[in-house]
Design a protein around this motif. Structure first.
Motif, PDB file in Angstrom:
ATOM      1  N   THR A 104      -3.301  38.308  -7.292  1.00  0.00           N
ATOM      2  CA  THR A 104      -3.833  39.573  -8.057  1.00  0.00           C
ATOM      3  C   THR A 104      -2.916  39.644  -9.311  1.00  0.00           C
ATOM      4  O   THR A 104      -3.313  39.937 -10.496  1.00  0.00           O
ATOM      5  CB  THR A 104      -3.793  40.681  -7.272  1.00  0.00           C
ATOM      6  N   ASP A 105      -1.591  39.863  -9.101  1.00  0.00           N
ATOM      7  CA  ASP A 105      -0.559  40.307 -10.452  1.00  0.00           C
ATOM      8  C   ASP A 105      -0.834  39.413 -11.392  1.00  0.00           C
ATOM      9  O   ASP A 105      -0.830  39.913 -12.484  1.00  0.00           O
ATOM     10  CB  ASP A 105       0.682  40.585  -9.651  1.00  0.00           C
ATOM     11  N   GLY A 108      -4.029  39.089 -13.004  1.00  0.00           N
ATOM     12  CA  GLY A 108      -4.340  40.541 -13.713  1.00  0.00           C
ATOM     13  C   GLY A 108      -3.567  40.110 -15.199  1.00  0.00           C
ATOM     14  O   GLY A 108      -4.155  40.593 -16.150  1.00  0.00           O
ATOM     15  N   ARG A 109      -2.573  39.723 -15.352  1.00  0.00           N
ATOM     16  CA  ARG A 109      -1.645  39.762 -16.218  1.00  0.00           C
ATOM     17  C   ARG A 109      -2.313  38.673 -17.323  1.00  0.00           C
ATOM     18  O   ARG A 109      -2.379  38.924 -18.585  1.00  0.00           O
ATOM     19  CB  ARG A 109      -0.391  39.329 -16.277  1.00  0.00           C
ATOM     20  N   ASP A 112      -5.354  40.155 -19.082  1.00  0.00           N
ATOM     21  CA  ASP A 112      -4.928  41.227 -19.846  1.00  0.00           C
ATOM     22  C   ASP A 112      -4.614  40.691 -21.011  1.00  0.00           C
ATOM     23  O   ASP A 112      -4.987  41.276 -22.190  1.00  0.00           O
ATOM     24  CB  ASP A 112      -3.713  41.813 -19.471  1.00  0.00           C
ATOM     25  N   ALA A 119     -12.810  37.587 -16.875  1.00  0.00           N
ATOM     26  CA  ALA A 119     -13.014  37.837 -15.433  1.00  0.00           C
ATOM     27  C   ALA A 119     -13.860  37.384 -14.579  1.00  0.00           C
ATOM     28  O   ALA A 119     -13.342  36.782 -13.611  1.00  0.00           O
ATOM     29  CB  ALA A 119     -12.935  39.552 -15.268  1.00  0.00           C
ATOM     30  N   ARG A 124     -13.457  37.310 -10.561  1.00  0.00           N
ATOM     31  CA  ARG A 124     -13.167  38.888 -10.709  1.00  0.00           C
ATOM     32  C   ARG A 124     -14.236  39.627 -11.272  1.00  0.00           C
ATOM     33  O   ARG A 124     -14.980  39.303 -12.040  1.00  0.00           O
ATOM     34  CB  ARG A 124     -11.786  39.112 -11.228  1.00  0.00           C
TER      35      ARG A 124
END
Length: 131
Positions: A104-105, A108-109, A112, A119, A124
């Motif tokens: 996830t981390d 997510g980056r 971003d 996504a 996601r």
């Protein structure tokens, strides 16, 4: 995960008939992704992949501005010589597997750092802030 395991995961997830077809999809999607991702995210992504997958990703020359998600799919379609829906399937298959593998981390980056719309390709939800 090694290269053959990644190919087999793509084959299974994408419901491709052969490992060769799954490998072709990987070799089409990875350089297009590599051209979109820069900096720390690119390094983390490459480090999490087997060398056979990291090489086409890191050899891609980064675009000055990342492609929109539809343009990304179009670039994959051009590499595979297939239709938009087939390229969307191929892109989502590979990117969803990568997102699951990265966690996830990191995912997510990556999201971003990319324009809106990626996504869904990573499997996601595309969340937006309330106005």
């Amino acid at each position: 995960m090694n290269w053959q395991q990644l190919v087999e995961q793509v084959r299974y997830s994408g419901r491709y008939a052969t490992s060769q077809e799954a490998e072709e999809v990987l070799r089409a999607v990875l350089p297009v992704l590599g051209a979109q991702v820069t900096g720390e995210e690119r390094c983390e992504l490459a480090a999490a992949l087997p060398a056979e997958a990291a090489t086409p990703l890191t050899r891609a020359i980064p675009h000055p501005r990342p492609l929109t998600a539809p343009a990304f799919v179009d670039a994959v379609a051009a590499r595979l010589g297939c239709t938009g829906p087939q390229a969307r399937w191929a892109s989502a298959t590979v990117l969803t597997l990568l997102g699951d593998h990265l966690g996830t981390d990191v995912t997510g980056r990556l999201l971003d750092a990319l324009p809106r719309g990626y996504a869904l390709l990573f499997g996601r939800a595309e969340l937006t802030a309330a106005a």
